[in-house]
Write a protein that holds these residues in place. Structure first.
Motif, PDB file in Angstrom:
ATOM      1  N   SER A  99       0.829  -1.193   0.000  1.00 36.04           N
ATOM      2  CA  SER A  99       0.000   0.000   0.000  1.00 36.04           C
ATOM      3  C   SER A  99       0.867   1.248   0.000  1.00 36.04           C
ATOM      4  N   ARG A 100       0.437   2.241  -0.776  1.00 37.63           N
ATOM      5  CA  ARG A 100       1.127   3.527  -0.756  1.00 37.63           C
ATOM      6  C   ARG A 100       0.133   4.609  -0.369  1.00 37.63           C
ATOM      7  N   SER A 101      -0.644   4.353   0.649  1.00 40.37           N
ATOM      8  CA  SER A 101      -1.648   5.296   1.115  1.00 40.37           C
ATOM      9  C   SER A 101      -0.954   6.481   1.789  1.00 40.37           C
ATOM     10  N   PRO A 102      -1.693   7.581   2.017  1.00 38.84           N
ATOM     11  CA  PRO A 102      -1.100   8.713   2.747  1.00 38.84           C
ATOM     12  C   PRO A 102      -0.496   8.296   4.086  1.00 38.84           C
ATOM     13  N   LEU A 103      -1.133   7.370   4.806  1.00 41.16           N
ATOM     14  CA  LEU A 103      -0.612   6.945   6.102  1.00 41.16           C
ATOM     15  C   LEU A 103       0.740   6.256   5.949  1.00 41.16           C
ATOM     16  N   VAL A 104       0.878   5.413   4.933  1.00 38.21           N
ATOM     17  CA  VAL A 104       2.149   4.736   4.696  1.00 38.21           C
ATOM     18  C   VAL A 104       3.220   5.750   4.309  1.00 38.21           C
ATOM     19  N   ARG A 105       2.856   6.717   3.484  1.00 32.80           N
ATOM     20  CA  ARG A 105       3.832   7.738   3.069  1.00 32.80           C
ATOM     21  C   ARG A 105       4.275   8.596   4.251  1.00 32.80           C
ATOM     22  N   VAL A 106       3.340   8.967   5.110  1.00 28.86           N
ATOM     23  CA  VAL A 106       3.707   9.765   6.282  1.00 28.86           C
ATOM     24  C   VAL A 106       4.571   8.945   7.236  1.00 28.86           C
ATOM     25  N   ALA A 107       4.310   7.647   7.340  1.00 29.87           N
ATOM     26  CA  ALA A 107       5.113   6.786   8.206  1.00 29.87           C
ATOM     27  C   ALA A 107       6.576   6.798   7.792  1.00 29.87           C
ATOM     28  N   THR A 108       6.837   6.928   6.488  1.00 30.44           N
ATOM     29  CA  THR A 108       8.232   6.964   6.036  1.00 30.44           C
ATOM     30  C   THR A 108       8.941   8.217   6.525  1.00 30.44           C
ATOM     31  N   GLN A 109       8.197   9.292   6.811  1.00 32.73           N
ATOM     32  CA  GLN A 109       8.824  10.497   7.337  1.00 32.73           C
ATOM     33  C   GLN A 109       9.348  10.279   8.755  1.00 32.73           C
ATOM     34  N   PHE A 110       8.777   9.315   9.452  1.00 29.16           N
ATOM     35  CA  PHE A 110       9.288   8.925  10.767  1.00 29.16           C
ATOM     36  C   PHE A 110      10.431   7.918  10.642  1.00 29.16           C
ATOM     37  N   GLY A 111      10.635   7.389   9.435  1.00 31.74           N
ATOM     38  CA  GLY A 111      11.678   6.395   9.228  1.00 31.74           C
ATOM     39  C   GLY A 111      11.201   4.965   9.349  1.00 31.74           C
ATOM     40  N   TYR A 112       9.888   4.740   9.092  1.00 35.95           N
ATOM     41  CA  TYR A 112       9.327   3.397   9.238  1.00 35.95           C
ATOM     42  C   TYR A 112       8.608   2.952   7.969  1.00 35.95           C
TER      43      TYR A 112
END
Length: 216
Positions: free
Chosen positions: A4-17
């Protein structure tokens, strides 16, 4: 099934996850309402952090204690959105649904050494900034580490504050080098270069800046 590349997944990458949203939704240990709320929060965050106008981003980032009306309400909403996602990511790490991003892929997150958090510089505009924090502090202040994307936004925000206020902060980011290092310019003329760690994260100002973690 592709990830999934949902907004939640994309924002999670900003935390490094790297977040497995499908696995998280199916985990009975994590309330479905928390995940659904975090999904809405991610949409808000992406809209605000994607604002191209640096001056507008600066205005939105102001402390609500000094502003009134719509802007203050927006600041409060964004603050709560970041905190909600940080809390969800902490639960996802425990449930095994979130893994730390690394240059060579992902690996199991060790919650005892790093955890998702949201910080901003005390008495400064800009932010909030998603990060990971460890158990160690500096003079009572947090010692965060950030992804490359967040470092770039942090650099732009502090530069905008400098231009807006007409005064250089005690220490300000210079730039994110192509080679992957961060140059910090200090008021005394001292240059500090911060290289990425083994997880490709940057500990910008960890041990020199007054980073305060936003409470849960």
């Amino acid at each position: 099934m592709p990830p999934s590349r949902s907004p939640l997944v994309r924002v999670a990458t900003q935390f490094g996850y790297d977040l497995d949203e499908t696995s998280l939704l199916a985990d009975p240990r994590v309330a479905a309402t928390d995940t659904q709320s975090a999904r809405l929060c991610a949409v808000l965050i992406e809209h605000v952090s994607g604002t191209a106008d640096a001056a507008l981003r600066y205005t939105i980032s102001q402390d609500p204690d000094y502003l009134g009306g719509v802007v203050a309400d927006t600041v409060t909403a964004i603050e709560r959105a970041w905190r909600a996602i940080a809390a969800l990511l902490a639960a996802a790490v425990t449930a095994g649904a979130a893994r730390q991003l690394t240059p060579d892929g992902t690996r199991a997150a060790d919650s005892s050494s790093w955890r998702p958090a949201v910080v901003r510089i005390a008495n400064a505009s800009g932010g909030p900034y998603p990060c990971q924090v460890g158990p160690q502090h500096w003079n009572g202040w947090a010692r965060p580490r950030f992804t490359r994307d967040v470092v770039a936004r942090l650099t732009a925000d502090v530069d905008e504050q400098w231009r807006h206020d007409g005064a250089q902060p005690d220490s300000m980011p210079g730039q994110l080098f192509v080679s992957g290092d961060v140059l910090l310019l200090h008021g005394e003329g001292v240059r500090e270069v911060i290289a990425p760690d083994d997880d490709d994260m940057f500990a910008v100002g960890a041990g020199t800046w007054m980073w305060e973690e936003w409470p849960d």
